[in-house]
Design a protein around this motif. Sequence first.
Motif, PDB file in Angstrom:
ATOM      1  N   ILE A 248      48.940  25.684  68.654  1.00 51.34           N
ATOM      2  CA  ILE A 248      48.185  26.010  69.862  1.00 51.34           C
ATOM      3  C   ILE A 248      47.497  24.739  70.344  1.00 51.34           C
ATOM      4  N   TRP A 249      47.760  24.338  71.590  1.00 50.95           N
ATOM      5  CA  TRP A 249      47.074  23.170  72.133  1.00 50.95           C
ATOM      6  C   TRP A 249      45.615  23.531  72.369  1.00 50.95           C
ATOM      7  N   ASP A 250      44.718  22.722  71.847  1.00 45.24           N
ATOM      8  CA  ASP A 250      43.282  22.923  71.982  1.00 45.24           C
ATOM      9  C   ASP A 250      42.844  22.368  73.345  1.00 45.24           C
ATOM     10  N   GLU A 251      42.423  23.266  74.236  1.00 46.79           N
ATOM     11  CA  GLU A 251      42.037  22.869  75.592  1.00 46.79           C
ATOM     12  C   GLU A 251      40.862  21.900  75.625  1.00 46.79           C
ATOM     13  N   SER A 252      40.058  21.871  74.559  1.00 49.44           N
ATOM     14  CA  SER A 252      38.900  20.975  74.536  1.00 49.44           C
ATOM     15  C   SER A 252      39.311  19.523  74.265  1.00 49.44           C
ATOM     16  N   LYS A 253      40.549  19.325  73.829  1.00 51.16           N
ATOM     17  CA  LYS A 253      41.032  17.973  73.535  1.00 51.16           C
ATOM     18  C   LYS A 253      41.622  17.331  74.781  1.00 51.16           C
ATOM     19  N   LYS A 254      41.473  16.036  74.859  1.00 51.05           N
ATOM     20  CA  LYS A 254      42.076  15.283  75.949  1.00 51.05           C
ATOM     21  C   LYS A 254      43.599  15.370  75.798  1.00 51.05           C
ATOM     22  N   ILE A 255      44.290  15.656  76.894  1.00 50.52           N
ATOM     23  CA  ILE A 255      45.753  15.743  76.839  1.00 50.52           C
ATOM     24  C   ILE A 255      46.318  14.347  76.630  1.00 50.52           C
ATOM     25  N   THR A 256      47.177  14.233  75.627  1.00 53.74           N
ATOM     26  CA  THR A 256      47.764  12.954  75.271  1.00 53.74           C
ATOM     27  C   THR A 256      49.171  13.171  74.724  1.00 53.74           C
ATOM     28  N   ASP A 257      49.949  12.111  74.666  1.00 53.43           N
ATOM     29  CA  ASP A 257      51.230  12.202  73.975  1.00 53.43           C
ATOM     30  C   ASP A 257      50.933  12.575  72.531  1.00 53.43           C
ATOM     31  N   CYS A 258      51.790  13.411  71.958  1.00 54.74           N
ATOM     32  CA  CYS A 258      51.592  13.753  70.557  1.00 54.74           C
ATOM     33  C   CYS A 258      52.935  13.886  69.864  1.00 54.74           C
ATOM     34  N   VAL A 259      52.880  13.993  68.549  1.00 57.85           N
ATOM     35  CA  VAL A 259      54.095  14.095  67.745  1.00 57.85           C
ATOM     36  C   VAL A 259      53.823  15.044  66.585  1.00 57.85           C
ATOM     37  N   CYS A 260      54.837  15.853  66.246  1.00 61.23           N
ATOM     38  CA  CYS A 260      54.753  16.750  65.090  1.00 61.23           C
ATOM     39  C   CYS A 260      55.697  16.223  64.018  1.00 61.23           C
ATOM     40  N   THR A 261      55.231  16.176  62.787  1.00 66.03           N
ATOM     41  CA  THR A 261      56.072  15.709  61.685  1.00 66.03           C
ATOM     42  C   THR A 261      56.752  16.891  61.003  1.00 66.03           C
ATOM     43  N   TYR A 262      57.735  16.608  60.195  1.00 65.37           N
ATOM     44  CA  TYR A 262      58.478  17.617  59.447  1.00 65.37           C
ATOM     45  C   TYR A 262      57.561  18.441  58.540  1.00 65.37           C
ATOM     46  N   ASP A 263      56.407  17.888  58.179  1.00 62.25           N
ATOM     47  CA  ASP A 263      55.432  18.597  57.350  1.00 62.25           C
ATOM     48  C   ASP A 263      54.470  19.460  58.169  1.00 62.25           C
ATOM     49  N   GLY A 264      54.616  19.448  59.507  1.00 63.17           N
ATOM     50  CA  GLY A 264      53.773  20.277  60.358  1.00 63.17           C
ATOM     51  C   GLY A 264      52.485  19.623  60.795  1.00 63.17           C
ATOM     52  N   GLU A 265      52.315  18.354  60.504  1.00 63.73           N
ATOM     53  CA  GLU A 265      51.121  17.622  60.937  1.00 63.73           C
ATOM     54  C   GLU A 265      51.311  17.162  62.378  1.00 63.73           C
TER      55      GLU A 265
END
Length: 184
Positions: free
Chosen positions: A138-155
């Motif tokens: 779930i994208w947290d609306e309180s966070k600044k929108i930025t490029d992001c990446v998900c790893t195979y471990d779910g981080e």
Amino acid sequence: MSSKLTSISIIKQKPVKDNKKIARTRRQRGYHWEDTLVKRFNSVDNWKAFRLGSPSIALPDVLAVNTQSSMIFSIEAKSGTSTSLPVPADQIERCQKWITTFDIYKERKVILAFKFLSKKRIGQGLYENRELREFYKIWDESKKITDCVCTYDGEIFAKMDGKRTHLDLEEQKMPFKNKHRTSA
């Protein structure tokens, strides 16, 4: 009588990457993942989901609604064989715009849906087997929108100025049964 001589030169060339084929395969994986999500939502009572067409500047990948529970999910879906899957900031932003537009729904969420396929790319045309994993963040609306990446471990990590910063995003429990492992 004169004879004609013909010579043939055989030149061994390096294999040429077929970028069009590679891009088509990548898109097909994405379309299949989006279609799977739509089918899963539509198999659950009170949920309706729609793939919103081809890649577009203004549309999320999937829109899922439950009018009875007053919920709407704007979903950005990523699928691949690598160890990390990136999400550009503009794709998160367009999902955010859609859920704010539908303010009639009490619960509105941007969901980042990641599918790490059961084969891991280890080189050009080379793969090894691994566990298939899916994550729904779930994208947290309180966070600044930025490029992001998900790893195979779910981080999840934000990518800013060439640096990775850990993002603590909550896992969304989906309304459909998932036959695949959802956490590392």
